[in-house]
Write an enzyme that holds these catalytic residues in place. Structure first.
Site, PDB file in Angstrom:
ATOM      1  N   TYR A   1       0.776  -1.336   0.152  1.00  0.00           N
ATOM      2  CA  TYR A   1      -0.049  -0.114  -0.090  1.00  0.00           C
ATOM      3  C   TYR A   1       0.818   1.354   0.060  1.00  0.00           C
ATOM      4  O   TYR A   1       0.713   2.185  -1.027  1.00  0.00           O
ATOM      5  CB  TYR A   1      -0.792   0.050   1.279  1.00  0.00           C
TER       6      TYR A   1
ATOM      7  N   THR B   1     -12.275   6.436   8.559  1.00  0.00           N
ATOM      8  CA  THR B   1     -12.880   6.006   7.374  1.00  0.00           C
ATOM      9  C   THR B   1     -13.114   4.506   7.464  1.00  0.00           C
ATOM     10  O   THR B   1     -12.398   3.863   8.192  1.00  0.00           O
ATOM     11  CB  THR B   1     -12.037   6.638   6.152  1.00  0.00           C
TER      12      THR B   1
END
Length: 247
Positions: A148, A183
């Site tokens: 990532y 989130t």
């Protein structure tokens, strides 16, 4: 009172939740017209009801060329694009040498973002602004998120050169790198509730206010990057991380 965003057209991908949704909300509140793309409608549904004249939603995936072409065609119908935020992104835990994991994340976080700019480059207004999304982890480490982080770091490297290439066209390109933000992406990592709570507690101890960012706080920085207030900023990566990388 008229502002930078009134009646201007913004395109936001990954718009149905998190930072993308917060950004769409902020743009709409400031009078912008927003073309929002996401795989599902998600949190955009109430915005479509409230801002029916300003918000256009398009179902699509930034890894699918046909969906990006549909985004370009819809944008062309709406007029020149003043603001572009290729926000769609994913994260998954994987071994640092798992190249398949890197490929999956690069397809969205890197290639997906760059291809979004690619298909819309001829729809951008003469004086327009593009903000890509990075990550605070480019300045840190986290076991299991090497792929990532690498996908975002590679994107950041391209953003710096793209800023130079697009400047003669009147297009400003920058990046905002969010820190730990509340989130749904955390829930997608595959951790148990207990593991996730442990991770959150550990991270919160390094945050100067002691808590995760709200999506709106990151969206506000993106808004400023898009605005004329940041008209002298080119190729920069602004970290919004509640002080995480200071400790």
């Amino acid at each position: 009172m008229k502002n930078d965003f009134q009646d201007r057209l913004a395109v936001v991908t990954g718009a149905s939740s998190g930072i993308g949704l917060a950004l769409c909300t902020a743009l709409l509140q400031r009078g912008a017209r927003v073309l929002a793309m996401s795989r599902a409608l998600g949190g955009l549904e109430p915005l479509l009801q409230t801002y029916a004249e300003q918000l256009v939603w398009l179902a699509g995936d930034v890894t699918v060329p046909a969906d990006l072409q549909a985004l370009r065609a819809r944008a062309a119908q709406l007029g020149q694009v003043d603001y572009l935020v290729p926000n769609a992104g994913i994260a998954e835990l994987a071994d640092g040498l798992d190249m398949a994991a890197f490929d999956r994340q690069w397809a969205v976080n890197g290639a997906g973002a760059l291809n979004t700019l690619g298909v819309l480059r001829h729809e951008l207004a003469k004086s327009s602004s593009v903000v890509f999304i990075g990550t605070f982890l480019m300045r840190s480490t986290y076991p299991g998120l090497a792929a990532y982080i690498a996908s975002k770091a590679a994107l950041a490297a391209q953003v710096r050169t793209l800023a130079v290439e697009f400047a003669p066209l009147g297009v400003r390109i920058n990046m905002v790198s969010p820190g730990p933000t509340a989130t749904a992406i955390w829930g997608a990592l595959g951790l148990s509730d207990e593991q996730l709570e442990g991770v959150a507690d550990g991270i919160a101890q390094r945050l100067l206010p002691g808590h995760f960012l709200e999506s709106a706080a990151v969206a506000n920085v993106i808004l400023f990057q898009l605005s004329q207030g940041a008209r002298g900023v080119y190729g920069q990566d602004w970290v919004v991380d509640n002080g995480f990388t200071l400790s």
